[in-house]
Design a protein around this motif. Structure first.
Motif, PDB file in Angstrom:
ATOM      1  N   GLY A  39       0.788  -1.228   0.000  1.00  4.82           N
ATOM      2  CA  GLY A  39       0.000   0.000   0.000  1.00  4.82           C
ATOM      3  C   GLY A  39       0.819   1.276   0.000  1.00  4.82           C
ATOM      4  O   GLY A  39       0.312   2.342  -0.346  1.00  4.82           O
ATOM      5  N   ASP A  40       2.097   1.197   0.373  1.00  2.59           N
ATOM      6  CA  ASP A  40       2.985   2.368   0.354  1.00  2.59           C
ATOM      7  C   ASP A  40       3.771   2.467  -0.938  1.00  2.59           C
ATOM      8  O   ASP A  40       4.645   3.324  -1.072  1.00  2.59           O
ATOM      9  CB  ASP A  40       3.958   2.309   1.533  1.00  2.59           C
ATOM     10  N   GLY A  41       3.511   1.571  -1.896  1.00  2.00           N
ATOM     11  CA  GLY A  41       4.192   1.617  -3.176  1.00  2.00           C
ATOM     12  C   GLY A  41       5.542   0.915  -3.205  1.00  2.00           C
ATOM     13  O   GLY A  41       6.292   1.067  -4.159  1.00  2.00           O
ATOM     14  N   ARG A  42       5.833   0.133  -2.190  1.00  2.80           N
ATOM     15  CA  ARG A  42       7.087  -0.626  -2.209  1.00  2.80           C
ATOM     16  C   ARG A  42       6.918  -1.850  -3.095  1.00  2.80           C
ATOM     17  O   ARG A  42       5.991  -2.635  -2.909  1.00  2.80           O
ATOM     18  CB  ARG A  42       7.505  -1.026  -0.806  1.00  2.80           C
ATOM     19  N   LEU A  43       7.834  -1.997  -4.048  1.00  2.00           N
ATOM     20  CA  LEU A  43       7.810  -3.087  -5.010  1.00  2.00           C
ATOM     21  C   LEU A  43       8.904  -4.084  -4.669  1.00  2.00           C
ATOM     22  O   LEU A  43      10.028  -3.685  -4.346  1.00  2.00           O
ATOM     23  CB  LEU A  43       8.045  -2.530  -6.416  1.00  2.00           C
ATOM     24  N   SER A  44       8.577  -5.351  -4.737  1.00  2.00           N
ATOM     25  CA  SER A  44       9.560  -6.395  -4.499  1.00  2.00           C
ATOM     26  C   SER A  44       9.258  -7.570  -5.407  1.00  2.00           C
ATOM     27  O   SER A  44       8.097  -7.917  -5.619  1.00  2.00           O
ATOM     28  CB  SER A  44       9.530  -6.846  -3.044  1.00  2.00           C
ATOM     29  N   GLN A  45      10.304  -8.146  -5.953  1.00  2.00           N
ATOM     30  CA  GLN A  45      10.158  -9.350  -6.765  1.00  2.00           C
ATOM     31  C   GLN A  45      11.198 -10.351  -6.289  1.00  2.00           C
ATOM     32  O   GLN A  45      12.351  -9.989  -6.070  1.00  2.00           O
ATOM     33  CB  GLN A  45      10.358  -9.032  -8.237  1.00  2.00           C
ATOM     34  N   ALA A  46      10.784 -11.604  -6.120  1.00  4.29           N
ATOM     35  CA  ALA A  46      11.698 -12.630  -5.614  1.00  4.29           C
ATOM     36  C   ALA A  46      11.461 -13.956  -6.321  1.00  4.29           C
ATOM     37  O   ALA A  46      10.362 -14.235  -6.806  1.00  4.29           O
ATOM     38  CB  ALA A  46      11.514 -12.811  -4.111  1.00  4.29           C
ATOM     39  N   LYS A  47      12.512 -14.768  -6.351  1.00  2.00           N
ATOM     40  CA  LYS A  47      12.429 -16.126  -6.891  1.00  2.00           C
ATOM     41  C   LYS A  47      11.790 -17.031  -5.841  1.00  2.00           C
ATOM     42  O   LYS A  47      11.663 -16.659  -4.670  1.00  2.00           O
ATOM     43  CB  LYS A  47      13.826 -16.644  -7.214  1.00  2.00           C
ATOM     44  N   ASP A  48      11.464 -18.252  -6.243  1.00  2.00           N
ATOM     45  CA  ASP A  48      10.879 -19.229  -5.322  1.00  2.00           C
ATOM     46  C   ASP A  48      11.777 -19.503  -4.116  1.00  2.00           C
ATOM     47  O   ASP A  48      11.295 -19.784  -3.031  1.00  2.00           O
ATOM     48  CB  ASP A  48      10.589 -20.549  -6.038  1.00  2.00           C
ATOM     49  N   ASP A  49      13.115 -19.406  -4.307  1.00  3.00           N
ATOM     50  CA  ASP A  49      14.029 -19.678  -3.196  1.00  3.00           C
ATOM     51  C   ASP A  49      14.226 -18.483  -2.269  1.00  3.00           C
ATOM     52  O   ASP A  49      15.009 -18.529  -1.341  1.00  3.00           O
ATOM     53  CB  ASP A  49      15.385 -20.174  -3.713  1.00  3.00           C
ATOM     54  N   GLY A  50      13.506 -17.375  -2.541  1.00  2.00           N
ATOM     55  CA  GLY A  50      13.588 -16.187  -1.700  1.00  2.00           C
ATOM     56  C   GLY A  50      14.580 -15.147  -2.162  1.00  2.00           C
ATOM     57  O   GLY A  50      14.645 -14.051  -1.604  1.00  2.00           O
ATOM     58  N   THR A  51      15.371 -15.442  -3.188  1.00  2.00           N
ATOM     59  CA  THR A  51      16.332 -14.473  -3.714  1.00  2.00           C
ATOM     60  C   THR A  51      15.589 -13.274  -4.284  1.00  2.00           C
ATOM     61  O   THR A  51      14.752 -13.419  -5.181  1.00  2.00           O
ATOM     62  CB  THR A  51      17.204 -15.100  -4.818  1.00  2.00           C
ATOM     63  N   VAL A  52      15.879 -12.087  -3.781  1.00  2.00           N
ATOM     64  CA  VAL A  52      15.241 -10.860  -4.261  1.00  2.00           C
ATOM     65  C   VAL A  52      15.891 -10.450  -5.578  1.00  2.00           C
ATOM     66  O   VAL A  52      17.110 -10.347  -5.670  1.00  2.00           O
ATOM     67  CB  VAL A  52      15.355  -9.731  -3.218  1.00  2.00           C
ATOM     68  N   THR A  53      15.071 -10.233  -6.597  1.00  2.00           N
ATOM     69  CA  THR A  53      15.576  -9.847  -7.905  1.00  2.00           C
ATOM     70  C   THR A  53      15.372  -8.361  -8.199  1.00  2.00           C
ATOM     71  O   THR A  53      16.169  -7.758  -8.906  1.00  2.00           O
ATOM     72  CB  THR A  53      14.915 -10.682  -9.010  1.00  2.00           C
ATOM     73  N   ILE A  54      14.297  -7.790  -7.680  1.00  2.00           N
ATOM     74  CA  ILE A  54      14.005  -6.366  -7.875  1.00  2.00           C
ATOM     75  C   ILE A  54      13.465  -5.791  -6.569  1.00  2.00           C
ATOM     76  O   ILE A  54      12.640  -6.410  -5.912  1.00  2.00           O
ATOM     77  CB  ILE A  54      12.957  -6.139  -8.981  1.00  2.00           C
ATOM     78  N   GLU A  55      13.931  -4.588  -6.226  1.00  2.00           N
ATOM     79  CA  GLU A  55      13.377  -3.818  -5.106  1.00  2.00           C
ATOM     80  C   GLU A  55      13.180  -2.395  -5.594  1.00  2.00           C
ATOM     81  O   GLU A  55      13.974  -1.905  -6.402  1.00  2.00           O
ATOM     82  CB  GLU A  55      14.332  -3.788  -3.919  1.00  2.00           C
ATOM     83  N   GLY A  56      12.149  -1.732  -5.106  1.00  2.00           N
ATOM     84  CA  GLY A  56      11.956  -0.351  -5.506  1.00  2.00           C
ATOM     85  C   GLY A  56      10.662   0.230  -4.989  1.00  2.00           C
ATOM     86  O   GLY A  56      10.043  -0.286  -4.057  1.00  2.00           O
ATOM     87  N   ARG A  57      10.289   1.326  -5.647  1.00  2.00           N
ATOM     88  CA  ARG A  57       9.063   2.035  -5.305  1.00  2.00           C
ATOM     89  C   ARG A  57       8.331   2.390  -6.585  1.00  2.00           C
ATOM     90  O   ARG A  57       8.956   2.618  -7.621  1.00  2.00           O
ATOM     91  CB  ARG A  57       9.371   3.319  -4.541  1.00  2.00           C
ATOM     92  N   VAL A  58       7.008   2.487  -6.503  1.00  2.00           N
ATOM     93  CA  VAL A  58       6.176   2.895  -7.624  1.00  2.00           C
ATOM     94  C   VAL A  58       5.121   3.865  -7.117  1.00  2.00           C
ATOM     95  O   VAL A  58       4.814   3.895  -5.926  1.00  2.00           O
ATOM     96  CB  VAL A  58       5.494   1.683  -8.304  1.00  2.00           C
ATOM     97  N   GLY A  59       4.581   4.659  -8.019  1.00  2.00           N
ATOM     98  CA  GLY A  59       3.537   5.589  -7.610  1.00  2.00           C
ATOM     99  C   GLY A  59       2.849   6.219  -8.799  1.00  2.00           C
ATOM    100  O   GLY A  59       3.245   6.025  -9.948  1.00  2.00           O
ATOM    101  N   LEU A  60       1.825   6.982  -8.501  1.00  2.00           N
ATOM    102  CA  LEU A  60       1.075   7.717  -9.511  1.00  2.00           C
ATOM    103  C   LEU A  60       1.540   9.165  -9.534  1.00  2.00           C
ATOM    104  O   LEU A  60       2.009   9.694  -8.528  1.00  2.00           O
ATOM    105  CB  LEU A  60      -0.419   7.661  -9.203  1.00  2.00           C
ATOM    106  N   GLY A  61       1.388   9.810 -10.686  1.00  2.00           N
ATOM    107  CA  GLY A  61       1.792  11.206 -10.811  1.00  2.00           C
ATOM    108  C   GLY A  61       3.273  11.318 -11.111  1.00  2.00           C
ATOM    109  O   GLY A  61       3.883  10.415 -11.671  1.00  2.00           O
ATOM    110  N   ASP A  62       3.850  12.452 -10.730  1.00  3.27           N
ATOM    111  CA  ASP A  62       5.270  12.691 -10.960  1.00  3.27           C
ATOM    112  C   ASP A  62       6.106  11.982  -9.904  1.00  3.27           C
ATOM    113  O   ASP A  62       5.742  11.955  -8.732  1.00  3.27           O
ATOM    114  CB  ASP A  62       5.584  14.192 -10.906  1.00  3.27           C
ATOM    115  N   GLY A  63       7.223  11.415 -10.331  1.00  5.39           N
ATOM    116  CA  GLY A  63       8.140  10.781  -9.393  1.00  5.39           C
ATOM    117  C   GLY A  63       8.688  11.796  -8.412  1.00  5.39           C
ATOM    118  O   GLY A  63       8.891  12.967  -8.765  1.00  5.39           O
TER     119      GLY A  63
END
Length: 72
Positions: A39-63
């Protein structure tokens, strides 16, 4: 990762959204990934083994960093 972002922020993100991400680990063909956006716009992507592949933030409007950019 876009499908998870649109699910959280809506299709308006495609026209007027931003993303700031860091790529943490490579992904190879055939690996399964889980992407989450909280809900705060934190983005995370991980493999099945828990290895994080992407971390970041997303939002609407201007960065939040838009004013820091300068045209050369």
């Amino acid at each position: 990762a876009c499908a998870a972002v649109v699910a959280e922020l809506g299709e308006g993100w495609l026209d007027r959204g931003w993303a700031e991400v860091a790529f943490r680990a490579p992904v190879y063909a055939g690996e399964h990934l889980r992407t989450t956006v909280d809900g705060d716009g934190r983005l995370s992507q991980a493999k099945d083994d828990g290895t994080v592949t992407i971390e970041g933030r997303v939002g609407l409007g201007d960065g939040p960093w838009l004013d820091e950019l300068a045209t050369p």
